[in-house]
Design a protein around this motif. Structure first.
Motif, PDB file in Angstrom:
ATOM      1  N   UNK A 462     -15.242  -9.790  -6.631  1.00  0.00           N
ATOM      2  CA  UNK A 462     -16.385 -10.106  -5.783  1.00  0.00           C
ATOM      3  C   UNK A 462     -16.782  -8.943  -4.895  1.00  0.00           C
ATOM      4  N   UNK A 463     -16.044  -7.859  -5.024  1.00  0.00           N
ATOM      5  CA  UNK A 463     -16.373  -6.708  -4.200  1.00  0.00           C
ATOM      6  C   UNK A 463     -15.895  -6.872  -2.762  1.00  0.00           C
ATOM      7  N   UNK A 464     -14.845  -7.675  -2.586  1.00  0.00           N
ATOM      8  CA  UNK A 464     -14.343  -7.892  -1.229  1.00  0.00           C
ATOM      9  C   UNK A 464     -13.056  -7.139  -0.980  1.00  0.00           C
ATOM     10  N   UNK A 465     -12.801  -6.840   0.252  1.00  0.00           N
ATOM     11  CA  UNK A 465     -11.536  -6.223   0.649  1.00  0.00           C
ATOM     12  C   UNK A 465     -10.890  -7.128   1.695  1.00  0.00           C
ATOM     13  N   UNK A 466      -9.618  -7.370   1.488  1.00  0.00           N
ATOM     14  CA  UNK A 466      -8.932  -8.240   2.451  1.00  0.00           C
ATOM     15  C   UNK A 466      -8.056  -7.387   3.350  1.00  0.00           C
ATOM     16  N   UNK A 467      -8.247  -7.518   4.631  1.00  0.00           N
ATOM     17  CA  UNK A 467      -7.420  -6.804   5.603  1.00  0.00           C
ATOM     18  C   UNK A 467      -6.458  -7.781   6.266  1.00  0.00           C
ATOM     19  N   UNK A 468      -5.275  -7.279   6.567  1.00  0.00           N
ATOM     20  CA  UNK A 468      -4.298  -8.136   7.236  1.00  0.00           C
ATOM     21  C   UNK A 468      -3.966  -7.528   8.597  1.00  0.00           C
ATOM     22  N   UNK A 469      -4.320  -8.274   9.651  1.00  0.00           N
ATOM     23  CA  UNK A 469      -3.985  -7.804  10.994  1.00  0.00           C
ATOM     24  C   UNK A 469      -2.685  -8.478  11.403  1.00  0.00           C
ATOM     25  N   UNK A 470      -1.647  -7.678  11.473  1.00  0.00           N
ATOM     26  CA  UNK A 470      -0.351  -8.259  11.807  1.00  0.00           C
ATOM     27  C   UNK A 470      -0.201  -8.411  13.318  1.00  0.00           C
ATOM     28  N   UNK A 471       0.787  -9.159  13.731  1.00  0.00           N
ATOM     29  CA  UNK A 471       0.971  -9.368  15.173  1.00  0.00           C
ATOM     30  C   UNK A 471       1.241  -8.041  15.878  1.00  0.00           C
ATOM     31  N   UNK A 472       0.578  -7.869  16.980  1.00  0.00           N
ATOM     32  CA  UNK A 472       0.643  -6.604  17.700  1.00  0.00           C
ATOM     33  C   UNK A 472       0.998  -6.861  19.154  1.00  0.00           C
ATOM     34  N   UNK A 473       1.925  -6.079  19.660  1.00  0.00           N
ATOM     35  CA  UNK A 473       2.300  -6.254  21.054  1.00  0.00           C
ATOM     36  C   UNK A 473       1.460  -5.307  21.898  1.00  0.00           C
ATOM     37  N   UNK A 529      -1.053 -14.145  14.567  1.00  0.00           N
ATOM     38  CA  UNK A 529      -0.570 -13.807  15.899  1.00  0.00           C
ATOM     39  C   UNK A 529       0.118 -14.983  16.570  1.00  0.00           C
ATOM     40  N   UNK A 530       0.889 -14.621  17.558  1.00  0.00           N
ATOM     41  CA  UNK A 530       1.556 -15.631  18.367  1.00  0.00           C
ATOM     42  C   UNK A 530       1.144 -15.353  19.794  1.00  0.00           C
ATOM     43  N   UNK A 531       0.445 -16.311  20.391  1.00  0.00           N
ATOM     44  CA  UNK A 531      -0.165 -16.073  21.698  1.00  0.00           C
ATOM     45  C   UNK A 531       0.864 -15.621  22.736  1.00  0.00           C
ATOM     46  N   UNK A 532       1.882 -16.416  22.921  1.00  0.00           N
ATOM     47  CA  UNK A 532       2.954 -16.000  23.831  1.00  0.00           C
ATOM     48  C   UNK A 532       4.287 -16.348  23.201  1.00  0.00           C
ATOM     49  N   UNK A 533       5.350 -16.020  23.874  1.00  0.00           N
ATOM     50  CA  UNK A 533       6.691 -16.158  23.293  1.00  0.00           C
ATOM     51  C   UNK A 533       6.933 -17.509  22.669  1.00  0.00           C
ATOM     52  N   UNK A 600     -24.132 -15.499   9.054  1.00  0.00           N
ATOM     53  CA  UNK A 600     -23.376 -14.409   9.687  1.00  0.00           C
ATOM     54  C   UNK A 600     -21.936 -14.366   9.192  1.00  0.00           C
ATOM     55  N   UNK A 601     -21.323 -15.535   9.182  1.00  0.00           N
ATOM     56  CA  UNK A 601     -19.924 -15.541   8.749  1.00  0.00           C
ATOM     57  C   UNK A 601     -19.159 -16.698   9.364  1.00  0.00           C
ATOM     58  N   UNK A 602     -17.916 -16.840   8.937  1.00  0.00           N
ATOM     59  CA  UNK A 602     -17.078 -17.952   9.409  1.00  0.00           C
ATOM     60  C   UNK A 602     -15.666 -17.464   9.670  1.00  0.00           C
ATOM     61  N   UNK A 603     -15.035 -18.075  10.682  1.00  0.00           N
ATOM     62  CA  UNK A 603     -13.608 -17.817  10.897  1.00  0.00           C
ATOM     63  C   UNK A 603     -12.892 -19.155  10.979  1.00  0.00           C
ATOM     64  N   UNK A 604     -11.865 -19.306  10.162  1.00  0.00           N
ATOM     65  CA  UNK A 604     -11.054 -20.518  10.206  1.00  0.00           C
ATOM     66  C   UNK A 604      -9.736 -20.212  10.894  1.00  0.00           C
ATOM     67  N   UNK A 605      -9.290 -21.138  11.740  1.00  0.00           N
ATOM     68  CA  UNK A 605      -8.020 -20.963  12.445  1.00  0.00           C
ATOM     69  C   UNK A 605      -7.066 -22.088  12.072  1.00  0.00           C
ATOM     70  N   UNK A 606      -5.817 -21.707  11.828  1.00  0.00           N
ATOM     71  CA  UNK A 606      -4.791 -22.715  11.542  1.00  0.00           C
ATOM     72  C   UNK A 606      -3.580 -22.432  12.425  1.00  0.00           C
ATOM     73  N   UNK A 607      -3.081 -23.454  13.070  1.00  0.00           N
ATOM     74  CA  UNK A 607      -1.871 -23.227  13.879  1.00  0.00           C
ATOM     75  C   UNK A 607      -0.668 -23.877  13.211  1.00  0.00           C
ATOM     76  N   UNK A 608       0.460 -23.225  13.432  1.00  0.00           N
ATOM     77  CA  UNK A 608       1.728 -23.802  12.986  1.00  0.00           C
ATOM     78  C   UNK A 608       2.562 -23.961  14.241  1.00  0.00           C
ATOM     79  N   UNK A 609       3.096 -25.147  14.496  1.00  0.00           N
ATOM     80  CA  UNK A 609       3.913 -25.294  15.705  1.00  0.00           C
ATOM     81  C   UNK A 609       5.101 -24.348  15.635  1.00  0.00           C
TER      82      UNK A 609
END
Lengths: 624, 128
Positions: A462-473, A529-533, A600-609
């Motif tokens: 499809x001509x797409x590139x997937x980037x992965x932003x890992x957790x950053x401190x 990402x993990x918001x806080x500890x 414009x686009x969409x962002x989906x968010x999923x949380x894991x406890x």
């Protein structure tokens, strides 16, 4: 004051005028006064001492009285648990022992329990070893006291007959000593009866003479009287409660059993009797548990270890639920809970059998139906798919442009149907709640990287590139490693994969001249990402695709729903993807939401406890 | 020097699907032997000693799992890679296939002919 001064004051005369005799007399008077004062003070001291002594004595008496009251209170409390008369007497004697001198012996009879008494006994609590003579004397004393009871007393005639018969002595405390020639030189009897109901007799005796005072006798009678009254009230209360509960439990369609801490069954209701065929109460629990077998529990070889379960409940005080226990042709859901007394101590347990045979049957049929249906549907679909592929691939002859076109259409429709069947199967499994959730601790970064790798071929198409932003401190300015988190890999993979697929498929393809895609046109960013500890872990998938129109946003997770722009872009979608994703996420204890703007686009968010996904038993096996 | 053609035993009861795989695999250069029930499948396996077996699960007379078990218990046949080709897709089925020693489990309707041929080639190489 110097004596001479006082003499002057006393006499009103001058010092010079005083003669030696006068002086002496004055001195004597003063001494006398002092003596008198001394006596007064002495008397006062004596009086105070006496008063103190009286106070002391009163205090002692108060203490004694208080301890007697305490004993009484404890006794009454304990009587709450002693519904058997024999227990009642034992406890009463225990109380009496605390207020009687040490050498005192107690004996009691409890005619109230005659019908189920295996032996006619006088129960003895002896503080010193007693011989035959002593015991016979007690027996005789009780007999006499008995005769003295009013004739109107209920059960008197039966009791009379009983007491004139053969009676043996049972030592609850202390022992027999045949060599002892002691006799009860002091004794008295106190009866425990309320109204006209005779509950029993207590004989209080001692080998010492004149050891009992009227006060003692009164005390014993008081204690026994109070005990009797309390027992009666309690019994009445308990009887009515018992009757109420009994009829309630009997009427239940669920089978109910109650057992004590020794795993002896103390109650079994009508329904349970019917279910198990067991009828008499007071059998050991193992009689009951061996009737059951488990489904598919390999470790126990198919046998359900109910004994182990109730031991577990009795020990840990936590209720246990068993999804499927089989008894002959029937299947039951079993609940086992501990039963506590008012102090919170575990005194036994209750087991409830809930017949789910019918439900399981329907469930089984449903699953079978879905299995069979999906298999049946897939078979002809497979044939079509394969032949069309070979036709379309010109393996059996060349095709003209129109023929090729028609074949492509058939192929597309076939794929749609296949996808639909797959989705329906998944949905069906989710909906019947038979979805297994087996979380395992994993490194989420690697997990996501894998999914992205799998999706890359499709992305490239499809001509797409997937980037992965890992957790950053941010504070440390370097990537941080997340702790291992428990997730069900199979399910979560489906979730993330689906979101990435959507991002790819709903991004418009702009093929430029030369076939290259404009850089940045289809960038898909996956963030972890993990918001806080201790916070939740959030996975987000962002695209620059067609977005979700405002009016469709509220329905995007609904079964079979497809937004208009999505339908145009990808007609073969089933409308089940997000429905399944949401179900899976929520069943695992997480949340899902999105932000989107049409065009414009969409962002989906999923949380894991952060505690990880909650485990859930599914189709296979059942709670161990 | 060209190697002898590899022999594939296809055990499948649906005649259309059977024909499709037979033709497709044939054109891809394999020799294909077919059986339409479990019993015939066992017999042909012993007779033909194929290089790979494509095994359906829902079969008359004897089902696929039973056939698989028997194959694995037979010294002459146990090393032949067995690829389960079925439209049953429950986790439990796949696990069972795995535990009985299947080399792979493919849901028919999800794989194109080309993909199946790739898988066959893959497992033939792997089993050497």
């Amino acid at each position: 004051m110097r004596p001479s001064e006082s003499i002057i004051k006393y006499q009103g005369k001058n010092e010079s005028e005083l003669t030696p005799e006068l002086q002496q007399r004055a001195l004597m008077n003063i001494l006398e006064d002092m003596q008198k004062d001394k006596e007064i003070i002495e008397n006062q001291r004596k009086a105070i001492l006496n008063t103190l002594e009286d106070v002391n004595q009163s205090q002692e008496q108060l203490k004694k009285r208080y301890s007697e009251l305490n004993v009484l209170k404890d006794l009454l409390q304990e009587l709450g648990f002693a519904l058997k008369i024999k227990d009642v007497f034992q406890r009463a004697v225990k109380a009496l022992k605390q207020v009687m001198p040490e050498s005192v012996n107690f004996a009691y009879i409890t005619p109230s329990s005659i019908p189920d008494m295996l032996s006619n006994s006088i129960y003895v609590h002896a503080q010193t070893p007693l011989g035959k003579k002593y015991l016979e004397a007690i027996k005789w004393s009780i007999k006499m006291a008995f005769r003295g009871l009013p004739a109107s007393l209920r059960k008197k005639r039966e009791l009379q007959a009983w007491i004139n018969g053969k009676i043996s002595f049972e030592f609850v405390e202390g022992e027999r000593d045949e060599s002892s020639a002691k006799l009860p030189l002091s004794l008295f009897n106190a009866s425990l009866s309320v109204g006209d109901e005779m509950m029993g007799f207590v004989n209080v005796s001692s080998a010492e003479e004149s050891i009992f005072t009227q006060k003692d006798i009164n005390l014993v009678n008081t204690i026994l009287g109070a005990a009797a009254g309390a027992i009666l009230r309690l019994r009445q209360l308990l009887e009515s409660e018992e009757a109420r509960i009994h009829s309630l439990v009997e009427g239940l369609s669920n089978g109910v059993l109650m057992f004590d801490t020794n795993q002896v069954v103390t109650m079994i209701n009508q329904a349970a009797k019917k279910m198990t065929g067991l009828s008499s109460p007071t059998f050991h629990f193992s009689e009951f548990s061996k009737l059951f077998s488990a489904k598919g529990e390999p470790s126990s070889g198919g046998k359900l270890d109910l004994d182990k379960k109730i031991t577990e409940v009795l020990q840990t005080g936590r209720a246990v639920q068993i999804e499927e226990a089989n008894l002959e042709r029937f299947t039951y859901q079993v609940f086992i809970t501990p039963v506590r007394d008012y102090e919170g101590n575990i005194i036994g347990g209750a087991l409830v059998l809930h017949d789910v045979t019918h439900i399981k049957e329907v469930d089984r049929m449903k699953t079978e139906f879905v299995s069979v249906a999906s298999h049946q549907l897939r078979t002809p679909l497979t044939a079509i798919k394969l032949f069309v592929e070979m036709l379309s691939g010109e393996e059996v002859g060349k095709l003209n442009a129109d023929q090729k076109d028609y074949m492509d259409n058939v192929q597309e429709s076939t794929e749609r149907m296949i996808q639909l069947v797959n989705d329906l199967l998944n949905v069906s499994r989710l909906e019947t709640g038979r979805l297994k959730i087996e979380p395992m601790p994993i490194q989420i970064e690697n997990f996501i990287e894998n999914i992205i790798e799998e999706a890359n071929p499709m992305a490239r198409e499809h001509g797409c590139v997937i980037f992965f932003k890992k957790p950053f401190d941010k504070t440390q300015g370097k990537p941080k490693k997340l702790p291992k988190i428990s997730i069900d890999v199979v399910l979560m993979r489906q979730v993330v994969h689906n979101l990435i697929m959507n991002a790819i498929q709903y991004s418009p393809i702009h093929i430029l001249k030369g076939g290259d895609r404009k850089a940045g046109e289809c960038d898909i960013v996956v963030t972890l990402e993990q918001k806080d500890r201790e916070g939740e872990v959030v996975i987000s998938v962002q695209d620059k695709g067609i977005g979700i129109p405002k009016e469709a946003q509220s329905r995007i997770f609904k079964k079979f729903f497809r937004a208009d722009n999505a339908r145009i872009m990808m007609p073969e979608g089933s409308g089940l993807g997000l429905y399944v994703v949401k179900m899976v996420v929520e069943a695992s204890g997480g949340k899902i939401w999105f932000e989107s703007k049409e065009g414009k686009g969409t962002t989906f968010y999923v949380t894991i406890p952060v505690k990880g996904m909650r485990a859930k038993e599914g189709e296979k096996g059942f709670a161990a | 020097m060209s190697e002898a053609k590899k022999k594939i035993l296809l055990v499948e009861d649906d005649k259309y699907i059977c024909r499709a795989y037979q033709d497709g695999l044939g054109r891809a250069g394999f020799e294909v032997v077919v059986a339409s029930d479990g019993l015939e499948g066992m017999r042909k396996a012993k007779e033909e000693k194929p290089d790979l077996i494509l095994l359906d699960l829902i079969l008359p007379v004897k089902n696929g799992f039973e056939v698989l078990e028997e194959i694995k218990m037979n010294d002459e046949l146990k090393n032949i890679p067995v690829v389960i080709l079925s439209n049953l897709g429950q986790d439990s089925d796949m696990e069972k296939g795995n535990s009985l020693g299947a080399a792979d489990y493919l849901i028919k309707s999800n794989y194109s002919m080309k993909e199946v041929i790739e898988k066959v080639k893959f497992h033939l190489v792997k089993s050497k």
